[in-house]
Design a protein around this motif. Structure first.
Motif, PDB file in Angstrom:
ATOM      1  N   ALA A 435      11.787  11.991  -6.661  1.00 19.76           N
ATOM      2  CA  ALA A 435      11.515  12.516  -5.248  1.00 19.76           C
ATOM      3  C   ALA A 435      10.063  12.599  -5.197  1.00 19.76           C
ATOM      4  CB  ALA A 435      12.383  13.507  -5.072  1.00 19.76           C
ATOM      5  N   ASP A 436       9.246  13.173  -6.100  1.00 23.03           N
ATOM      6  CA  ASP A 436       7.979  13.325  -6.021  1.00 23.03           C
ATOM      7  C   ASP A 436       6.818  12.218  -6.406  1.00 23.03           C
ATOM      8  OD1 ASP A 436       8.610  16.053  -5.849  1.00 23.03           O
ATOM      9  OD2 ASP A 436       8.806  16.287  -7.897  1.00 23.03           O
ATOM     10  N   GLY A 437       7.503  11.103  -6.530  1.00 27.15           N
ATOM     11  CA  GLY A 437       6.721   9.954  -6.575  1.00 27.15           C
ATOM     12  C   GLY A 437       6.524   9.604  -7.882  1.00 27.15           C
ATOM     13  N   ASN A 438       6.912  10.217  -8.945  1.00 25.48           N
ATOM     14  CA  ASN A 438       6.718   9.962 -10.553  1.00 25.48           C
ATOM     15  C   ASN A 438       7.279   8.646 -10.869  1.00 25.48           C
ATOM     16  OD1 ASN A 438       4.992  12.427 -10.877  1.00 25.48           O
ATOM     17  ND2 ASN A 438       7.103  13.190 -10.611  1.00 25.48           N
ATOM     18  N   LYS A 470       2.242   2.115   8.378  1.00 27.43           N
ATOM     19  CA  LYS A 470       1.498   3.159   7.258  1.00 27.43           C
ATOM     20  C   LYS A 470       2.540   4.308   7.274  1.00 27.43           C
ATOM     21  CE  LYS A 470      -2.377   6.209   6.679  1.00 27.43           C
ATOM     22  NZ  LYS A 470      -3.306   5.679   6.029  1.00 27.43           N
ATOM     23  N   GLN A 471       2.762   4.720   8.235  1.00 28.48           N
ATOM     24  CA  GLN A 471       3.791   5.948   7.877  1.00 28.48           C
ATOM     25  C   GLN A 471       5.125   5.435   7.507  1.00 28.48           C
ATOM     26  OE1 GLN A 471       2.769   9.012   7.994  1.00 28.48           O
ATOM     27  NE2 GLN A 471       1.005   8.285   9.235  1.00 28.48           N
ATOM     28  N   THR A 472       5.690   4.378   7.971  1.00 28.62           N
ATOM     29  CA  THR A 472       6.988   4.099   7.153  1.00 28.62           C
ATOM     30  C   THR A 472       7.147   3.691   5.934  1.00 28.62           C
ATOM     31  OG1 THR A 472       7.378   3.564   9.450  1.00 28.62           O
ATOM     32  CG2 THR A 472       8.981   2.662   8.070  1.00 28.62           C
ATOM     33  N   THR A 476       5.050   7.618   2.356  1.00 35.22           N
ATOM     34  CA  THR A 476       5.808   8.469   1.455  1.00 35.22           C
ATOM     35  C   THR A 476       5.331   8.618  -0.101  1.00 35.22           C
ATOM     36  OG1 THR A 476       7.423   7.293   2.570  1.00 35.22           O
ATOM     37  CG2 THR A 476       8.501   8.777   0.716  1.00 35.22           C
ATOM     38  N   TYR A 477       5.076   7.689  -0.554  1.00 35.09           N
ATOM     39  CA  TYR A 477       4.478   7.958  -2.155  1.00 35.09           C
ATOM     40  C   TYR A 477       3.079   7.215  -2.271  1.00 35.09           C
ATOM     41  CZ  TYR A 477       9.408   8.609  -2.830  1.00 35.09           C
ATOM     42  OH  TYR A 477      10.689   9.195  -2.965  1.00 35.09           O
ATOM     43  N   LYS A 478       2.054   7.781  -2.296  1.00 35.82           N
ATOM     44  CA  LYS A 478       0.541   7.297  -2.255  1.00 35.82           C
ATOM     45  C   LYS A 478       0.569   6.236  -3.217  1.00 35.82           C
ATOM     46  CE  LYS A 478      -3.799   9.419  -2.716  1.00 35.82           C
ATOM     47  NZ  LYS A 478      -4.558   8.560  -1.635  1.00 35.82           N
ATOM     48  N   GLY A 479      -0.113   5.085  -2.631  1.00 36.06           N
ATOM     49  CA  GLY A 479      -0.350   3.900  -3.419  1.00 36.06           C
ATOM     50  C   GLY A 479       0.880   2.930  -3.677  1.00 36.06           C
ATOM     51  N   LEU A 480       1.689   3.328  -2.739  1.00 36.66           N
ATOM     52  CA  LEU A 480       3.097   2.440  -3.114  1.00 36.66           C
ATOM     53  C   LEU A 480       3.773   2.065  -2.006  1.00 36.66           C
ATOM     54  CD1 LEU A 480       5.131   4.615  -5.791  1.00 36.66           C
ATOM     55  CD2 LEU A 480       3.581   2.576  -6.313  1.00 36.66           C
ATOM     56  N   TYR A 481       4.329   0.800  -1.861  1.00 40.77           N
ATOM     57  CA  TYR A 481       5.137   0.103  -0.929  1.00 40.77           C
ATOM     58  C   TYR A 481       6.300   1.137  -1.039  1.00 40.77           C
ATOM     59  CZ  TYR A 481       8.369  -2.752   1.970  1.00 40.77           C
ATOM     60  OH  TYR A 481       9.393  -2.996   2.656  1.00 40.77           O
ATOM     61  N   PHE A 482       7.035   1.626  -0.158  1.00 39.91           N
ATOM     62  CA  PHE A 482       8.406   2.352  -0.347  1.00 39.91           C
ATOM     63  C   PHE A 482       9.336   1.461   0.445  1.00 39.91           C
ATOM     64  CE2 PHE A 482      11.547   5.838   1.099  1.00 39.91           C
ATOM     65  CZ  PHE A 482      12.135   5.504  -0.038  1.00 39.91           C
ATOM     66  N   ARG A 500      20.523   2.381   0.941  1.00 38.51           N
ATOM     67  CA  ARG A 500      19.413   3.047   1.821  1.00 38.51           C
ATOM     68  C   ARG A 500      19.620   4.478   1.341  1.00 38.51           C
ATOM     69  NH1 ARG A 500      15.865  -0.527   4.127  1.00 38.51           N
ATOM     70  NH2 ARG A 500      15.046   1.441   5.127  1.00 38.51           N
ATOM     71  N   VAL A 501      18.245   4.961   1.329  1.00 39.64           N
ATOM     72  CA  VAL A 501      18.214   6.475   1.140  1.00 39.64           C
ATOM     73  C   VAL A 501      17.648   7.213   2.290  1.00 39.64           C
ATOM     74  CG1 VAL A 501      17.985   6.470  -1.280  1.00 39.64           C
ATOM     75  CG2 VAL A 501      15.934   6.150  -0.190  1.00 39.64           C
ATOM     76  N   ASP A 502      17.417   6.419   3.532  1.00 35.90           N
ATOM     77  CA  ASP A 502      16.840   7.008   4.565  1.00 35.90           C
ATOM     78  C   ASP A 502      17.981   6.859   5.761  1.00 35.90           C
ATOM     79  OD1 ASP A 502      17.165   4.411   5.159  1.00 35.90           O
ATOM     80  OD2 ASP A 502      14.962   4.089   5.373  1.00 35.90           O
ATOM     81  N   ASP A 503      17.756   7.229   6.863  1.00 35.02           N
ATOM     82  CA  ASP A 503      18.869   7.123   8.039  1.00 35.02           C
ATOM     83  C   ASP A 503      18.934   5.758   8.729  1.00 35.02           C
ATOM     84  OD1 ASP A 503      19.501   9.900   7.722  1.00 35.02           O
ATOM     85  OD2 ASP A 503      17.712  10.497   9.053  1.00 35.02           O
ATOM     86  N   VAL A 504      19.178   4.751   7.730  1.00 37.82           N
ATOM     87  CA  VAL A 504      19.215   3.664   8.091  1.00 37.82           C
ATOM     88  C   VAL A 504      20.956   3.259   7.617  1.00 37.82           C
ATOM     89  CG1 VAL A 504      18.891   1.143   7.703  1.00 37.82           C
ATOM     90  CG2 VAL A 504      17.028   2.650   8.249  1.00 37.82           C
ATOM     91  N   ILE A 505      21.467   2.351   8.503  1.00 39.49           N
ATOM     92  CA  ILE A 505      22.975   2.222   8.167  1.00 39.49           C
ATOM     93  C   ILE A 505      22.854   0.647   7.976  1.00 39.49           C
ATOM     94  CG2 ILE A 505      25.375   2.296   8.618  1.00 39.49           C
ATOM     95  CD1 ILE A 505      24.982   4.294  10.640  1.00 39.49           C
TER      96      ILE A 505
END
Ligand code: PRX
Length: 632
Positions: A435-438, A470-472, A476-482, A500-505
């Motif tokens: 969750a912290d991007g590690n 950019k936001q989407t 979420t994680y700096k330097g990464l495509y989420f 999915r881990v977001d609000d997408v069905i």
């Protein structure tokens, strides 16, 4: 021009090269294409911006690589085989030469109607060869196409037209789907009542049904191509000029226009197509998607045609006129590679083995899956009964935003593992983070799936709103495509996508944003507030479950539920219809007023014993009432 990996050790070698020297690796693949001017640098990138450029200053036209390049050596080879909805209607085969001529002719027709480089053109058409011709004609003249799935409503279509300020709409009178004849032009007419940018509408006659033609705006396809030359120079495009916009749902707001550009998309769709499907010259390849989705773009039209393949397009549905139609088509056209969605597999599985029995399916060499996680049961059924146990099954994970297949077995080359997308393609560097991007390294880890290095067909922007991109994806994680997906690396090192881990069905492999469906539900005058979640569905993978607080005056639960379903169908389209609507007295909320979707998801899934602590809610009592109501 072959960049096809032939062995497992070849894969390992290529993968290493692609990670250690990505620019050299992709430069080498790109060299075998026709460029009008070479690039000065393979890659310039920054995920912060994001600002990603592939083949900097390179000039090309993708259609020269699809059409002109193939004319002399294989102009007579079939490019597109089109199988109509009615088995009794003749199928159509277009050779590369015929496709070239039709694309050029339609390019000239569009130019004559005032469309040029950079203009946006909406394609709202059924699965007919003209849909592919329209896409390629746009690409030929440098217009940016945006295909809208012909099942979307007038209001969804209007939103997309307005978002990209489209100048032209390409459509048909109607659409045959199974036993139905569906009006298409009528939807365009309704949409255009709220769009001012569209100057011309070109209408293909398909069903012959009556349509209203608006003078000075609407033209018949057959009229606009009359007298047009079958030669058309290909516009010079920068590698980073837009090729197309494709709208897709996200977790917030309205669908966003994912932008793909000419150079990188060309290289990656070609490369991934030949490698994943191990396409060999002369093979007949069939992807059952609709051109309205990214799968149709990358793996019906662009990837296969760049590879000089024969790609089959099917107008109809899997169950018309019988549940063996897919298999009948496989035998009829001697299909070698077959690519479909788990939802189709599960739907056909429900008919048992009888519909398959009349067909040999002996030409199949590779079968594929896309769009959602394929459960083990469906995997085995597909593998055993369609692949007859001896076709590699490629479970291909990717997204509208990735442009091409990212994680998948290469058929027959890298190992197959049920329900696992398995290994990344060369050039793709997926990582799993907490969750912290590690980064979670090693095997037996589970977390969120990110990509740490650009690949040629990565999303460049969201049309008209770069910050949203950019936001989407990049914040979420700096330097990464989420990616928005969860994933697990198992004990053997194979990746399994968890959803999915977001609000997408993900409904039948189609993405629906919960916010988008809620907005539509809230349009109903009796709805006070609503919350939408996904729940496990036997055929669709996930179904849509809507909880709504309503003013019940003058309504029964049943008729209000139906009205809500119809409202969603009208506003978004039938694909977004909730499977279940539950009228509730309240929605569980945190003390700061946020809806606790986690609890609603558990109730929708029937997992009442896993609700966790509800005592800290603002309104814990409402949970009991919702549980009670859900049992009715
Ligand atoms: O959740 C993943 C799921 O579909 C999402 C992408 O949806 P879309 O952009 O509409 O593209 C669908 C066709 C590429 C992903 O975030 N998904 C897609 N393929 C798979 C998958 N989930 C698991 N396994 C797959 N093979």
């Amino acid at each position: 021009m072959s960049h096809k990996i032939q062995t497992l050790s070849g894969y390992i070698h290529e993968y290493q090269k692609s990670v250690l020297q990505p620019e050299e690796f992709w430069g080498r693949v790109a060299e075998s294409f026709h460029w009008k001017k070479p690039w000065s640098k393979v890659l310039d990138w920054d995920f912060e911006g994001p600002d990603i450029k592939w083949f900097v200053n390179g000039k090309l036209n993708i259609t020269e690589n699809i059409l002109d390049r193939h004319l002399f050596i294989m102009g007579d080879r079939p490019a597109i085989i089109w199988e109509p909805n009615e088995p009794g209607e003749e199928h159509i085969t277009l050779t590369y030469k015929e496709l070239y001529e039709k694309v050029c002719q339609f390019s000239n027709a569009m130019k004559a109607q005032g469309v040029g480089k950079g203009d946006r053109v909406i394609i709202y058409m059924p699965m007919v060869p003209e849909a592919a011709i329209a896409m390629l004609a746009c690409a030929r003249i440098g217009a940016v196409h945006s295909v809208v799935f012909a099942g979307f409503s007038a209001s969804s279509l209007a939103d997309r037209i307005n978002d990209c300020d489209a100048k032209m709409v390409l459509t048909s009178d109607g659409n045959f789907r199974g036993t139905k004849k569906i009006g298409v032009k009528s939807v365009v007419d309704e949409a255009l009542e709220s769009c001012s940018s569209v100057e011309k509408v070109i209408v293909l006659k398909r069903t012959g049904q009556d349509v209203a033609m608006v003078s000075n705006r609407d033209l018949w396809w057959s009229d606009v191509i009359k007298g047009q030359s079958t030669e058309c120079p290909a516009e010079e495009m920068d590698a980073e000029d837009m090729l197309f916009i494709l709208y897709t749902s996200g977790s917030t707001g309205k669908p966003k226009g994912v932008v793909h550009t000419c150079g990188g998309y060309m290289i990656y769709t070609y490369y991934s197509f030949v490698n994943v499907f191990q396409y060999q010259t002369g093979d007949i390849y069939w992807c059952t998607a609709d051109v309205g989705w990214i799968t149709g773009h990358s793996y019906i039209v662009y990837g296969p045609l760049l590879a000089g393949a024969t790609t089959l397009m099917f107008e109809g549905v899997p169950t018309y006129p019988h549940a063996g139609r897919f298999w009948e088509i496989v035998d009829k056209h001697k299909v070698n590679q077959f690519y479909t969605a788990p939802t189709a597999i599960r739907a056909l599985e429900a008919y048992g083995l009888e519909p398959i029995e009349p067909y040999s399916l002996e030409t199949l060499k590779v079968i594929g899956s896309v769009g959602e996680p394929i459960n083990e049961e469906a995997w085995h059924w597909y593998h055993d009964h369609i692949g007859k146990g001896n076709c590699p099954l490629v479970d291909t994970w990717w997204q509208t935003e990735t442009g091409g297949i990212m994680i998948s077995a290469l058929a027959g080359i890298t190992p197959n593992k049920p329900a696992h997308a398995s290994l990344p393609l060369p050039g793709i560097q997926p990582i799993i983070v907490d969750a912290d991007g590690n980064e979670l390294t090693g095997n037996n880890v589970q977390g969120n799936l990110c990509i740490k290095f650009p690949w040629p067909s990565i999303i460049r922007t969201t049309y008209g709103d770069h910050d949203r991109c950019k936001q989407t994806y990049f914040s979420t994680y700096k330097g990464l495509y989420f990616t928005g997906d969860g994933a697990k690396r198992d004990h053997d090192g194979y990746l399994r996508i968890l959803g999915r881990v977001d609000d997408v069905i993900n409904v039948s492999g189609h993405r629906m944003g919960t916010a988008e469906v809620e907005n539509a539900i809230n349009e109903h005058p009796k709805v006070i507030e609503s919350a939408v979640v996904g729940f496990p569905h036997d055929v669709k993978g996930q179904g849509i479950y809507a909880f709504a607080i309503c003013d019940m005056e003058g309504r029964t639960v049943e008729n209000l539920s139906n009205e809500i379903i119809q409202t969603v169908s009208k506003i978004i389209g039938p694909i977004a219809k909730p499977d279940k609507v539950q009228i509730v007295p309240g929605l569980p909320k945190t003390r700061s007023g946020k809806i606790m979707r986690r609890i609603l998801r558990k109730i929708a899934a029937g997992e009442m014993d896993q609700l966790g602590d509800t005592s800290t809610l603002l309104n814990p009592e409402v949970v009991e009432a919702i549980i009670e109501g859900s049992k009715k």
